[in-house]
Design an enzyme around this catalytic site. Structure first.
Site, PDB file in Angstrom:
ATOM      1  CG  HIS A  93      -1.945   1.047   1.200  1.00 50.36           C
ATOM      2  ND1 HIS A  93      -1.672   2.354   1.554  1.00 50.36           N
ATOM      3  CD2 HIS A  93      -3.240   1.013   0.816  1.00 50.36           C
ATOM      4  CE1 HIS A  93      -2.771   3.073   1.396  1.00 50.36           C
ATOM      5  NE2 HIS A  93      -3.744   2.284   0.950  1.00 50.36           N
ATOM      6  CD  GLU A 165      -5.298   1.700  -3.223  1.00 49.09           C
ATOM      7  OE1 GLU A 165      -6.496   1.712  -2.960  1.00 49.09           O
ATOM      8  OE2 GLU A 165      -4.417   1.781  -2.367  1.00 49.09           O
TER       9      GLU A 165
HETATM   10  C1  PEP Z   1      -6.515   3.570   0.175  1.00 58.28           C
HETATM   11  O1  PEP Z   1      -5.826   4.185   0.980  1.00 58.28           O
HETATM   12  O2  PEP Z   1      -6.248   2.412  -0.187  1.00 58.28           O
HETATM   13  C2  PEP Z   1      -7.688   4.241  -0.359  1.00 58.28           C
HETATM   14  C3  PEP Z   1      -8.167   3.817  -1.498  1.00 58.28           C
HETATM   15  O3  PEP Z   1      -8.153   5.259   0.395  1.00 58.28           O
HETATM   16  P1  PEP Z   1      -9.378   6.247   0.024  1.00 58.28           P
HETATM   17  O4  PEP Z   1     -10.499   5.393  -0.492  1.00 58.28           O
HETATM   18  O5  PEP Z   1      -9.716   6.897   1.324  1.00 58.28           O
HETATM   19  O6  PEP Z   1      -8.860   7.165  -0.995  1.00 58.28           O
END
Ligand code: PEP
Length: 256
Positions: A93, A165
Protein backbone atom coordinates in the site's frame (compact mmCIF):
# COMPACT_ATOMS: atom_id res chain seq x y z
CA UNK A 1 -14.25 -12.95 -13.24
CA UNK A 2 -15.49 -11.97 -9.77
CA UNK A 3 -15.90 -8.38 -8.68
CA UNK A 4 -14.08 -7.46 -5.49
CA UNK A 5 -15.21 -4.82 -3.03
CA UNK A 6 -12.52 -4.46 -0.38
CA UNK A 7 -12.65 -2.05 2.56
CA UNK A 8 -9.34 -0.98 4.10
CA UNK A 9 -10.02 0.31 7.61
CA UNK A 10 -6.38 1.30 8.14
CA UNK A 11 -5.60 2.26 11.78
CA UNK A 12 -9.20 2.87 12.82
CA UNK A 13 -11.74 1.26 15.20
CA UNK A 14 -11.24 -0.56 18.48
CA UNK A 15 -11.99 -4.28 18.58
CA UNK A 16 -15.44 -3.48 20.00
CA UNK A 17 -16.20 -0.92 17.28
CA UNK A 18 -14.99 -3.33 14.60
CA UNK A 19 -17.30 -6.01 15.92
CA UNK A 20 -20.33 -3.68 16.00
CA UNK A 21 -19.60 -2.55 12.43
CA UNK A 22 -19.30 -6.13 11.25
CA UNK A 23 -22.53 -7.08 12.99
CA UNK A 24 -24.32 -4.24 11.15
CA UNK A 25 -22.81 -5.16 7.81
CA UNK A 26 -23.57 -8.87 8.10
CA UNK A 27 -27.22 -8.08 8.79
CA UNK A 28 -27.43 -6.01 5.61
CA UNK A 29 -25.50 -7.90 3.00
CA UNK A 30 -26.70 -10.99 1.27
CA UNK A 31 -24.35 -13.41 -0.47
CA UNK A 32 -24.15 -12.41 -4.13
CA UNK A 33 -22.76 -14.64 -6.81
CA UNK A 34 -19.79 -13.11 -8.54
CA UNK A 35 -19.19 -10.55 -5.82
CA UNK A 36 -16.42 -10.94 -3.22
CA UNK A 37 -16.76 -8.52 -0.33
CA UNK A 38 -13.88 -8.20 2.09
CA UNK A 39 -12.72 -5.95 4.92
CA UNK A 40 -9.25 -5.23 6.25
CA UNK A 41 -9.47 -4.36 9.97
CA UNK A 42 -6.51 -3.80 12.32
CA UNK A 43 -4.51 -6.89 13.22
CA UNK A 44 -5.91 -6.88 16.77
CA UNK A 45 -9.46 -7.30 15.42
CA UNK A 46 -8.72 -10.11 12.95
CA UNK A 47 -9.00 -12.99 15.39
CA UNK A 48 -12.27 -11.96 17.10
CA UNK A 49 -13.84 -10.95 13.77
CA UNK A 50 -12.82 -14.28 12.24
CA UNK A 51 -15.11 -15.95 14.80
CA UNK A 52 -17.97 -13.58 14.01
CA UNK A 53 -17.75 -13.51 10.24
CA UNK A 54 -20.02 -15.33 7.80
CA UNK A 55 -17.60 -16.36 5.07
CA UNK A 56 -20.40 -16.78 2.55
CA UNK A 57 -20.94 -13.02 2.79
CA UNK A 58 -17.59 -11.52 3.57
CA UNK A 59 -13.87 -12.32 3.91
CA UNK A 60 -11.10 -10.85 6.03
CA UNK A 61 -7.97 -9.15 4.73
CA UNK A 62 -4.68 -8.31 6.48
CA UNK A 63 -3.42 -4.77 5.88
CA UNK A 64 0.22 -5.84 5.83
CA UNK A 65 2.49 -8.65 7.01
CA UNK A 66 6.11 -9.48 7.64
CA UNK A 67 7.82 -11.43 4.87
CA UNK A 68 9.29 -14.03 7.23
CA UNK A 69 7.25 -16.93 8.58
CA UNK A 70 8.53 -16.65 12.18
CA UNK A 71 11.49 -15.35 14.17
CA UNK A 72 12.98 -12.57 16.26
CA UNK A 73 11.11 -9.62 14.73
CA UNK A 74 9.63 -7.70 17.66
CA UNK A 75 6.28 -6.12 16.93
CA UNK A 76 5.80 -7.79 13.56
CA UNK A 77 3.14 -10.22 12.38
CA UNK A 78 3.97 -13.03 9.99
CA UNK A 79 1.49 -13.95 7.30
CA UNK A 80 1.87 -17.55 8.50
CA UNK A 81 0.29 -16.41 11.80
CA UNK A 82 -2.74 -15.18 9.89
CA UNK A 83 -3.50 -18.46 8.17
CA UNK A 84 -7.07 -19.42 8.87
CA UNK A 85 -7.98 -15.84 9.74
CA UNK A 86 -7.61 -14.00 6.43
CA UNK A 87 -8.01 -14.90 2.78
CA UNK A 88 -6.19 -11.85 1.43
CA UNK A 89 -3.43 -9.43 2.43
CA UNK A 90 -2.86 -5.90 1.16
CA UNK A 91 0.80 -5.63 0.17
CA UNK A 92 2.71 -2.51 -0.86
CA UNK A 93 0.00 0.00 0.00
CA UNK A 94 1.31 3.50 -0.73
CA UNK A 95 1.25 4.28 3.01
CA UNK A 96 3.60 1.31 3.54
CA UNK A 97 5.83 2.46 0.66
CA UNK A 98 6.00 6.17 1.45
CA UNK A 99 5.24 6.50 5.18
CA UNK A 100 7.10 3.38 6.36
CA UNK A 101 9.73 3.24 3.63
CA UNK A 102 8.97 -0.21 2.27
CA UNK A 103 11.15 -0.99 -0.73
CA UNK A 104 10.27 -2.92 -3.88
CA UNK A 105 12.38 -5.75 -2.55
CA UNK A 106 10.46 -5.93 0.74
CA UNK A 107 7.19 -5.87 -1.16
CA UNK A 108 8.35 -8.68 -3.45
CA UNK A 109 9.22 -10.80 -0.39
CA UNK A 110 5.86 -10.11 1.23
CA UNK A 111 4.00 -11.11 -1.94
CA UNK A 112 5.99 -14.36 -2.00
CA UNK A 113 5.24 -14.97 1.70
CA UNK A 114 1.51 -14.62 1.01
CA UNK A 115 1.67 -17.13 -1.84
CA UNK A 116 3.73 -19.54 0.29
CA UNK A 117 1.04 -19.37 2.97
CA UNK A 118 -1.89 -19.67 0.61
CA UNK A 119 -3.17 -16.14 1.20
CA UNK A 120 -3.91 -14.04 -1.87
CA UNK A 121 -1.80 -10.87 -2.03
CA UNK A 122 -3.51 -7.66 -3.12
CA UNK A 123 -0.45 -5.92 -4.59
CA UNK A 124 -0.93 -2.15 -4.59
CA UNK A 125 0.79 -0.12 -7.27
CA UNK A 126 0.41 3.49 -8.30
CA UNK A 127 2.25 6.63 -9.26
CA UNK A 128 2.71 9.72 -7.09
CA UNK A 129 1.63 13.18 -8.19
CA UNK A 130 5.21 14.06 -9.15
CA UNK A 131 5.71 10.90 -11.17
CA UNK A 132 2.49 11.62 -13.01
CA UNK A 133 3.53 15.23 -13.71
CA UNK A 134 6.85 14.05 -15.14
CA UNK A 135 5.14 11.50 -17.42
CA UNK A 136 6.52 8.52 -15.52
CA UNK A 137 3.24 6.73 -14.78
CA UNK A 138 3.73 3.85 -17.23
CA UNK A 139 7.30 3.18 -16.07
CA UNK A 140 6.32 3.28 -12.39
CA UNK A 141 3.42 0.88 -12.88
CA UNK A 142 5.49 -1.55 -14.94
CA UNK A 143 8.41 -1.42 -12.47
CA UNK A 144 6.18 -1.97 -9.44
CA UNK A 145 4.43 -4.87 -11.17
CA UNK A 146 7.65 -6.48 -12.34
CA UNK A 147 9.35 -6.30 -8.96
CA UNK A 148 6.25 -7.11 -6.90
CA UNK A 149 5.55 -10.29 -8.86
CA UNK A 150 9.18 -11.27 -9.48
CA UNK A 151 9.16 -14.25 -7.11
CA UNK A 152 5.72 -15.58 -8.05
CA UNK A 153 5.68 -18.67 -10.25
CA UNK A 154 3.48 -18.76 -13.35
CA UNK A 155 1.08 -21.21 -11.66
CA UNK A 156 0.69 -18.88 -8.68
CA UNK A 157 0.10 -15.68 -10.64
CA UNK A 158 -3.62 -16.31 -10.78
CA UNK A 159 -3.74 -16.16 -6.97
CA UNK A 160 -2.57 -12.52 -7.11
CA UNK A 161 -4.75 -9.44 -7.22
CA UNK A 162 -3.46 -6.06 -8.38
CA UNK A 163 -4.83 -2.81 -6.98
CA UNK A 164 -4.14 0.32 -9.00
CA UNK A 165 -4.10 3.19 -6.53
CA UNK A 166 -2.75 6.49 -7.87
CA UNK A 167 -1.27 8.09 -4.74
CA UNK A 168 -2.59 11.52 -5.73
CA UNK A 169 -6.16 10.18 -5.61
CA UNK A 170 -6.04 8.67 -2.12
CA UNK A 171 -8.39 10.71 0.04
CA UNK A 172 -6.06 11.06 3.02
CA UNK A 173 -3.20 12.47 0.90
CA UNK A 174 -2.87 16.29 1.01
CA UNK A 175 -4.39 17.85 -2.12
CA UNK A 176 -5.90 14.54 -3.26
CA UNK A 177 -8.51 14.58 -5.99
CA UNK A 178 -10.62 11.78 -7.45
CA UNK A 179 -9.21 10.33 -10.66
CA UNK A 180 -11.16 10.75 -13.91
CA UNK A 181 -12.39 7.46 -15.39
CA UNK A 182 -10.35 8.16 -18.58
CA UNK A 183 -7.13 8.45 -16.56
CA UNK A 184 -7.89 5.23 -14.74
CA UNK A 185 -8.69 3.47 -18.02
CA UNK A 186 -5.33 4.53 -19.41
CA UNK A 187 -3.44 3.10 -16.42
CA UNK A 188 -5.51 -0.08 -16.38
CA UNK A 189 -4.55 -0.59 -20.04
CA UNK A 190 -0.88 -0.13 -19.18
CA UNK A 191 -1.22 -2.73 -16.40
CA UNK A 192 -3.13 -5.21 -18.59
CA UNK A 193 -0.72 -4.76 -21.52
CA UNK A 194 2.24 -5.33 -19.25
CA UNK A 195 0.70 -8.46 -17.70
CA UNK A 196 -0.14 -9.75 -21.18
CA UNK A 197 3.29 -9.14 -22.64
CA UNK A 198 5.05 -10.59 -19.59
CA UNK A 199 2.91 -13.62 -18.79
CA UNK A 200 0.74 -14.18 -21.86
CA UNK A 201 -2.91 -13.52 -22.60
CA UNK A 202 -4.43 -16.37 -20.61
CA UNK A 203 -2.71 -15.64 -17.29
CA UNK A 204 -3.11 -11.87 -17.70
CA UNK A 205 -6.85 -12.11 -18.23
CA UNK A 206 -7.27 -14.07 -15.01
CA UNK A 207 -5.54 -11.58 -12.74
CA UNK A 208 -8.09 -9.24 -11.13
CA UNK A 209 -7.20 -5.55 -11.23
CA UNK A 210 -8.94 -3.32 -8.69
CA UNK A 211 -9.06 0.46 -8.52
CA UNK A 212 -8.64 2.48 -5.34
CA UNK A 213 -8.60 6.20 -4.59
CA UNK A 214 -11.40 8.37 -3.13
CA UNK A 215 -14.06 5.83 -4.08
CA UNK A 216 -17.50 6.69 -2.71
CA UNK A 217 -21.11 5.84 -3.55
CA UNK A 218 -21.27 8.67 -6.16
CA UNK A 219 -18.33 7.50 -8.27
CA UNK A 220 -18.27 3.73 -7.59
CA UNK A 221 -20.62 2.91 -10.48
CA UNK A 222 -18.55 4.85 -13.00
CA UNK A 223 -15.29 3.30 -11.77
CA UNK A 224 -16.69 -0.23 -11.83
CA UNK A 225 -17.73 0.10 -15.46
CA UNK A 226 -14.25 1.01 -16.70
CA UNK A 227 -13.16 -1.90 -18.90
CA UNK A 228 -10.57 -4.03 -17.13
CA UNK A 229 -11.53 -2.93 -13.60
CA UNK A 230 -12.56 -5.93 -11.51
CA UNK A 231 -13.37 -4.21 -8.26
CA UNK A 232 -12.60 -1.46 -5.78
CA UNK A 233 -10.27 -0.96 -2.84
CA UNK A 234 -11.89 1.56 -0.54
CA UNK A 235 -10.34 3.47 2.35
CA UNK A 236 -12.27 6.41 3.83
CA UNK A 237 -15.74 5.43 2.60
CA UNK A 238 -15.35 1.92 4.01
CA UNK A 239 -15.28 3.38 7.52
CA UNK A 240 -18.92 4.37 7.21
CA UNK A 241 -21.05 1.24 7.13
CA UNK A 242 -23.87 2.93 5.17
CA UNK A 243 -21.49 4.13 2.46
CA UNK A 244 -19.70 0.80 2.20
CA UNK A 245 -23.02 -0.97 1.96
CA UNK A 246 -24.20 1.49 -0.73
CA UNK A 247 -21.06 0.71 -2.75
CA UNK A 248 -21.77 -3.03 -2.39
CA UNK A 249 -25.31 -2.46 -3.70
CA UNK A 250 -23.94 -0.44 -6.64
CA UNK A 251 -21.48 -3.24 -7.42
CA UNK A 252 -24.33 -5.75 -7.44
CA UNK A 253 -26.24 -3.62 -9.93
CA UNK A 254 -23.45 -2.73 -12.33
CA UNK A 255 -21.76 -6.12 -12.40
CA UNK A 256 -24.91 -8.15 -12.98
C1 PEP B 1 -6.51 3.57 0.17
O1 PEP B 1 -5.83 4.19 0.98
O2 PEP B 1 -6.25 2.41 -0.19
C2 PEP B 1 -7.69 4.24 -0.36
C3 PEP B 1 -8.17 3.82 -1.50
O3 PEP B 1 -8.15 5.26 0.40
P1 PEP B 1 -9.38 6.25 0.02
O4 PEP B 1 -10.50 5.39 -0.49
O5 PEP B 1 -9.72 6.90 1.32
O6 PEP B 1 -8.86 7.17 -0.99
Amino acid sequence: MRTYIVGNWKMNFTVGESSIYLHKLLKRIKPARGLQIAIAPSFIALQPLSLQIDRKKLRLVAQNCNAKDFGAYTGETAISQLRGLVDYAIIGHSERRYVFGETDNMIKEKVAACIRNNIAPILCIGETENERTFGETADVLKDQLTSGLADVSREDLEKCIIAYEPVWAISSVKGARPAAPDDIAMSINIIRDHLRSTYGEKIAENIPVLFGGSVNPSNAGAYLTIPGVNGLLIGGASLIADQFNDIIEIAKRVTK
